[in-house]
Design a protein around this motif. Structure first.
Motif, PDB file in Angstrom:
ATOM      1  N   ASP A 220       0.860  -1.183   0.000  1.00 54.50           N
ATOM      2  CA  ASP A 220       0.000   0.000   0.000  1.00 54.50           C
ATOM      3  C   ASP A 220       0.899   1.236   0.000  1.00 54.50           C
ATOM      4  O   ASP A 220       1.717   1.410   0.917  1.00 54.50           O
ATOM      5  CB  ASP A 220      -0.868  -0.053   1.278  1.00 54.50           C
ATOM      6  N   PRO A 221       0.767   2.095  -1.010  1.00 54.11           N
ATOM      7  CA  PRO A 221       1.644   3.285  -1.070  1.00 54.11           C
ATOM      8  C   PRO A 221       1.490   4.204   0.141  1.00 54.11           C
ATOM      9  O   PRO A 221       2.389   4.991   0.445  1.00 54.11           O
ATOM     10  CB  PRO A 221       1.193   3.999  -2.350  1.00 54.11           C
ATOM     11  N   MET A 222       0.380   4.076   0.855  1.00 50.49           N
ATOM     12  CA  MET A 222       0.194   4.917   2.047  1.00 50.49           C
ATOM     13  C   MET A 222       1.232   4.618   3.125  1.00 50.49           C
ATOM     14  O   MET A 222       1.496   5.449   3.991  1.00 50.49           O
ATOM     15  CB  MET A 222      -1.215   4.712   2.632  1.00 50.49           C
ATOM     16  N   VAL A 223       1.821   3.396   3.074  1.00 46.85           N
ATOM     17  CA  VAL A 223       2.824   3.049   4.092  1.00 46.85           C
ATOM     18  C   VAL A 223       4.043   3.954   3.944  1.00 46.85           C
ATOM     19  O   VAL A 223       4.565   4.486   4.930  1.00 46.85           O
ATOM     20  CB  VAL A 223       3.220   1.558   4.001  1.00 46.85           C
ATOM     21  N   ALA A 224       4.480   4.142   2.705  1.00 54.34           N
ATOM     22  CA  ALA A 224       5.655   5.001   2.473  1.00 54.34           C
ATOM     23  C   ALA A 224       5.312   6.446   2.829  1.00 54.34           C
ATOM     24  O   ALA A 224       6.117   7.158   3.439  1.00 54.34           O
ATOM     25  CB  ALA A 224       6.081   4.895   1.021  1.00 54.34           C
ATOM     26  N   GLN A 225       4.105   6.867   2.454  1.00 58.81           N
ATOM     27  CA  GLN A 225       3.692   8.239   2.769  1.00 58.81           C
ATOM     28  C   GLN A 225       3.673   8.459   4.288  1.00 58.81           C
ATOM     29  O   GLN A 225       4.154   9.469   4.799  1.00 58.81           O
ATOM     30  CB  GLN A 225       2.301   8.487   2.198  1.00 58.81           C
ATOM     31  N   ALA A 226       3.145   7.450   4.996  1.00 61.95           N
ATOM     32  CA  ALA A 226       3.092   7.541   6.464  1.00 61.95           C
ATOM     33  C   ALA A 226       4.502   7.604   7.035  1.00 61.95           C
ATOM     34  O   ALA A 226       4.787   8.415   7.920  1.00 61.95           O
ATOM     35  CB  ALA A 226       2.323   6.336   7.019  1.00 61.95           C
TER      36      ALA A 226
END
Ligand SMILES: Nc1ncnc2c1ncn2[C@@H]1O[C@H](COP(=O)(O)OP(=O)(O)OP(=O)(O)O)[C@@H](O)[C@H]1O
Ligand SMILES: [Mg+2]
Length: 354
Positions: A220-226
Motif C-alpha cells: 500500500d503506497p500509504m505506508v511510504a507516505q506515512a
C-alpha cells in the motif's frame, strides 16, 4: 507494613525475522499504536541499531539514553522511556551506543528474563520489541524475555528460506534460554507486490499451516507516505488497505496471545473494534492538524507539536529529562509542505466537484 505491590511483568511481543526489509519495523510501530487503540498501555522498544522505529516516531537524531543503557544497567527505565504523541504509548529508543556495543549484550542474550525484569516497573500491559534483521545479541536479549514472537514475512522468492532459518533460531532459543517463548504467528506483509508472491505465500501457508494469519498486509503506497511523515499507517489511514490490515492483525495477535494461556500472556479484554477505529481516526485528525500548523524548517507531526508545545515540552517527553530531543526533531521540510499542498488540492477538488 504491607509489602510493596507486586508489579506484573508486561506481556512482551518480539517482532522478528532474520530477513531484512520484511516490514518488522512497520509492523512493530503499527502494532504498538493499534494495541493502544484497543485500550492497552504499550511500550515500543527499538532494539535495532538502524533506529528506524525511533525515527518512525519522529525522534531524530537518536537520543543519548535508550534501550541499550537500560539493558546494561547504565540508566533506569524511567530516565529512558519517551512519551509519544499517542497518550499511553511510550518508546524506549535505540541509541548510538547500541550501534557500537552490540557485543556487550551477549551476556544479556543468554539470561532468561533480563529485559523483562528491567521493564517490570513500567506499568504497561504490553511491550512490543522491534528487532534487527539478524540474530544479533540484541535480538537474543529480546527473545530471552519475550512471551511470544511475531514474524512478518514478505513473500518474495527468498522468504521461505528466511522463515525456516528464523523458525529454527526461535526453537533453539526456546530450548536453551526461554522455555516460555511462544509463537504469536506469521504475518504475510507487502503481498501482491511481486508476480511470484502468491505462489510463495501458498508454499508458506502449506508448510506453516495455522501459524500463518488469515489476514495479510497488502502492499500500500500509504505506508511510504506515512513513514515520510513519521506516522504509523494505521494513524494516517486507519480505513485503508494496510492501516485496516494492521488493526485486524492486532486483533489476531491478541486472540493468539489469549489462546496461549501461559504465564506472561494474560491480558484484560480489549475495547471493541469500533472504539479502536474511532480512536485511530481521532489521532489522524489531531496529527493532521499538527502537521498543518508546522513551523518553517520542520516537518512531521512531532516537530510541529514540539514547537506548538514550546512551553511544555514535558508533554511529549515522558518521565525523564530528555526533553531537548523532542525539540530537536527534524524531518524533511518538503514532506510536510507536500502533504499540506495535497490536502489543499484535495479540498479544492471537492469544492469544484461538489
Ligand atoms: N504494506 C506495505 N506496503 C508498502 N510498503 C511497505 C509496506 N510495509 C512496509 N513497507 C516498506 O518496506 C520497507 C521495509 O519496511 P521495514 O523497514 O518495516 O522493514 P524491516 O523488516 O524493519 O527492515 P529491516 O530488516 O531493515 O529492519 C520500508 O520502506 C517500508 O515503508
Ligand atoms: Mg526494521
Amino acid at each position: 507494613m504491607n509489602p510493596p505491590a507486586v508489579q506484573t511483568p508486561p506481556v512482551m511481543v518480539a517482532v522478528f525475522n532474520q530477513k531484512g526489509g520484511v516490514a518488522k519495523t512497520t509492523t512493530a510501530c503499527n502494532l504498538a499504536v493499534c494495541l493502544r487503540a484497543f485500550g492497552y498501555k504499550v511500550l515500543l522498544v527499538d532494539l535495532d541499531t538502524q533506529g528506524n522505529a525511533t525515527a518512525s516516531f519522529g525522534i531524530t537524531p537518536l537520543p543519548a539514553i535508550g534501550a541499550f543503557e537500560v539493558i546494561v544497567g547504565r540508566a533506569g527505565i524511567g530516565q529512558a522511556m519517551l512519551a509519544t504523541e499517542y497518550e499511553g504509548v511510550w518508546l524506549l529508543p535505540a541509541t548510538m551506543s547500541l550501534r557500537d556495543n552490540d557485543q556487550m549484550l551477549v551476556h544479556a542474550g543468554k539470561r532468561r528474563g533480563l529485559l523483562e525484569a528491567r521493564l517490570a516497573e513500567t506499568g504497561v500491559h504490553i511491550v512490543v520489541v522491534d528487532c534487527p534483521p539478524a540474530l544479533a545479541a540484541a535480538t537474543a536479549t529480546a527473545l530471552a524475555s519475550a512471551s511470544a514472537v511475531l514474524m512478518p514475512v514478505r513473500p518474495d522468492p527468498y522468504a521461505h528460506e528466511g522463515l525456516v532459518n528464523t523458525w529454527y533460531e526461535i526453537k533453539r532459543i526456546r530450548e536453551v534460554v526461554n522455555v516460555q517463548l511462544g509463537v504469536a504467528g506469521i504475518l504475510l506483509t507487502m503481498t501482491a507486490s511481486e508476480p511470484t508472491g502468491d505462489d510463495v505465500a501458498k508454499v508458506i501457508r502449506a508448510e506453516f499451516g495455522e501459524q500463518v494469519y488469515g489476514i495479510e498486509i497488502s502492499t500500500d503506497p500509504m505506508v511510504a507516505q506515512a513513514a515520510q511523515l513519521a506516522l504509523p499507517v494505521a494513524v494516517l489511514d486507519p480505513d485503508g488497505l494496510a492501516g485496516r490490515g494492521y488493526v485486524d492483525a492486532t486483533l489476531e495477535v491478541l486472540r493468539r496471545l489469549g489462546r496461549q494461556n501461559r504465564p506472561g500472556t494474560a491480558l484484560p479484554e480489549p475495547l471493541g473494534l469500533d472504539d479502536a477505529l474511532n480512536r485511530l481516526r481521532e489521532w489522524r485528525s489531531t496529527t493532521h492538524a499538527a502537521l498543518l500548523r508546522r513551523p518553517e524548517g520542520n516537518s512531521g507531526w512531532a516537530a510541529a507539536k514540539a514547537a506548538e508545545d514550546d512551553d511544555e515540552e514535558e508533554d511529549f517527553v515522558a518521565p525523564r529529562g530528555n526533553a531537548p530531543e523532542a525539540a530537536r526533531l527534524r524531518l524533511l521540510p518538503w514532506l510536510a509542505a507536500a502533504f499540506a499542498a495535497g490536502m489543499a488540492f484535495d479540498a479544492l477538488i471537492r469544492h469544484w466537484w461538489g
